[in-house]
Design an enzyme around this catalytic site. Structure first.
Site, mmCIF file in Angstrom:
data_model
loop_
_atom_site.group_PDB
_atom_site.id
_atom_site.type_symbol
_atom_site.label_atom_id
_atom_site.label_comp_id
_atom_site.label_asym_id
_atom_site.label_seq_id
_atom_site.Cartn_x
_atom_site.Cartn_y
_atom_site.Cartn_z
ATOM 1 C CE LYS A 1 8.724 -18.730 14.883
ATOM 2 N NZ LYS A 1 10.326 -16.957 14.104
ATOM 3 C CB VAL B 1 5.640 -6.584 13.320
ATOM 4 C CG1 VAL B 1 4.531 -7.297 13.938
ATOM 5 C CG2 VAL B 1 4.864 -4.763 12.771
ATOM 6 C CG ASP C 1 10.604 -20.959 12.179
ATOM 7 O OD1 ASP C 1 11.867 -20.406 12.352
ATOM 8 O OD2 ASP C 1 9.202 -20.505 12.443
ATOM 9 C CB SER D 1 15.913 -14.130 15.113
ATOM 10 O OG SER D 1 14.023 -13.388 16.214
ATOM 11 C CG ASN E 1 10.197 -12.393 17.092
ATOM 12 O OD1 ASN E 1 9.028 -11.450 18.435
ATOM 13 N ND2 ASN E 1 10.375 -13.173 15.932
ATOM 14 C CE LYS F 1 7.601 -18.725 10.260
ATOM 15 N NZ LYS F 1 9.124 -18.669 9.993
ATOM 16 C CB SER G 1 12.482 -19.196 6.581
ATOM 17 O OG SER G 1 11.054 -19.102 6.998
ATOM 18 N NE ARG H 1 -1.875 -0.343 3.892
ATOM 19 C CZ ARG H 1 -2.539 -1.770 4.419
ATOM 20 N NH1 ARG H 1 -1.422 -1.994 5.458
ATOM 21 N NH2 ARG H 1 -3.405 -2.349 4.332
#
Length: 340
Positions: free
Chosen positions: A189, A277, A242, A252, A254, A106, A136, A32
């Protein structure tokens, strides 16, 4: 040459678009963000999400949903988990029943606690739905480093179709009929990876991370089985696979977010610095609530929840984990059967 479309031009959507293009498909990618469209069209670079990777000139980037969806064999949903419902509502006028939806997000939906397959089925109930998941990182897939994924669908023929579309010398895809397990492995995970990052930020070592990952997969399995998954799925790519890649790599987000909070940053400071995010933050809240409703013991998730949402000190949360009552390592097996 078959037409494929990718909804979302973040790092993972971009990497998968490049993979599909390399497999000689005609690829359209939607975002967008008009500025992002113009940047990729003119410079062939997605500087924010995939810097250093050059896009082919005939990989089409557009902000026109009808253009990218029309006649596409598959529609890859490569948006953050909390945007899946709104995006499905947006694409609904253009989607035909024979188009396969391939979800690569996820997470679990905040508020409802639904798995993303249930979210999509509520909005687009007539389309085949496949989850594509596994260990991945987009940064590596976009450079065609050897990677393995798993395509999951309750109707295995659609998983096999997606397997055929994505398979290449650098991307090996397995199939699995356990849609629930593959979805939950990918979502949960992220919680453990956030915890692994926190341990790194606190200055703990390899022993701590090994313990966290091992006990983390145990509690993922407990909740997964309670929600209808096959326990064996958590020993595979979307489970242990994962978990390993997300807990150990600086790719990562996270783990990176966990490191920052372990170093003393606030949640808002952490999000401002990561600038993408962090799925594990929302997943922690949702999984914590589900575990309480189902009476499933998830001490690591509870500890991370206490840090994120109750203001607990990370060091104190670790101490509480370490000083819980004594347990048999295989308590689930001894008492009730595997992970039950």
């Amino acid at each position: 040459m078959q037409k494929m479309c990718v909804i979302g031009a973040g790092s993972w959507g971009s990497a998968l678009a490049l993979s599909l293009y390399k497999n000689n498909h005609k690829v359209f990618m939607w975002t967008r963000d008009i500025e992002q469209v113009e940047e990729i069209r003119t410079t062939k670079i997605n500087s924010k999400f995939l810097p250093g990777i050059v896009f082919p000139k005939d990989l089409i980037v557009s902000n026109d949903l009808e253009e990218v969806i029309l006649d596409s064999e598959i529609i890859v949903l490569a948006v953050p988990s909390q945007a899946v419902r709104s995006v499905c509502k947006q694409i609904k006028p253009y989607v035909k029943d024979n188009q396969i939806l391939v979800d690569v997000a996820k997470g679990l939906e905040k508020g409802t606690g639904l798995r993303l397959s249930d979210v999509v089925k509520e909005e687009l109930p007539n389309n085949p739905y496949v989850v594509l998941s596994g260990p991945s990182h987009a940064e590596e897939v976009s450079r065609y480093m050897p990677t393995t994924l798993v395509a999951a669908c309750e109707d295995i023929k659609y998983a096999q179709k997606v397997q055929d579309i994505f398979m290449s010398p650098s991307l090996r895809v397995y199939t699995n009929p356990d849609l629930i397990g593959v979805e939950l492995g990918g979502a949960l995970k992220n919680i453990i990876a956030f915890g692994a990052g926190m341990c790194d930020g606190l200055g703990y070592g390899d022993n701590t991370k090994a313990a966290l990952m091992t006990r983390g997969i145990a509690e993922i399995g407990r909740l997964g089985v309670a929600m209808g998954a096959d326990v064996n799925t958590f020993t595979g790519l979307s489970g242990i696979g994962d978990l390993i890649v997300t807990c150990t790599s600086m790719h990562s987000r996270n783990r990176r977010a966990g490191i920052l909070m372990g170093q003393g940053k606030s949640l808002q400071e952490t999000l401002d610095e990561v600038q993408m995010v962090v799925e594990g933050i929302t997943a922690t809240e949702v999984a914590y609530k589900i575990s309480r409703e189902l009476n499933i013991d998830m001490p690591i998730t509870e500890a991370i929840y206490s840090v994120l949402y109750q203001g607990a000190n990370p060091n104190e949360a670790v101490l509480e984990l370490m000083t819980r009552s004594k347990k048999h390592e295989m308590e689930e097996v001894v008492n009730n059967g595997l992970f039950r």
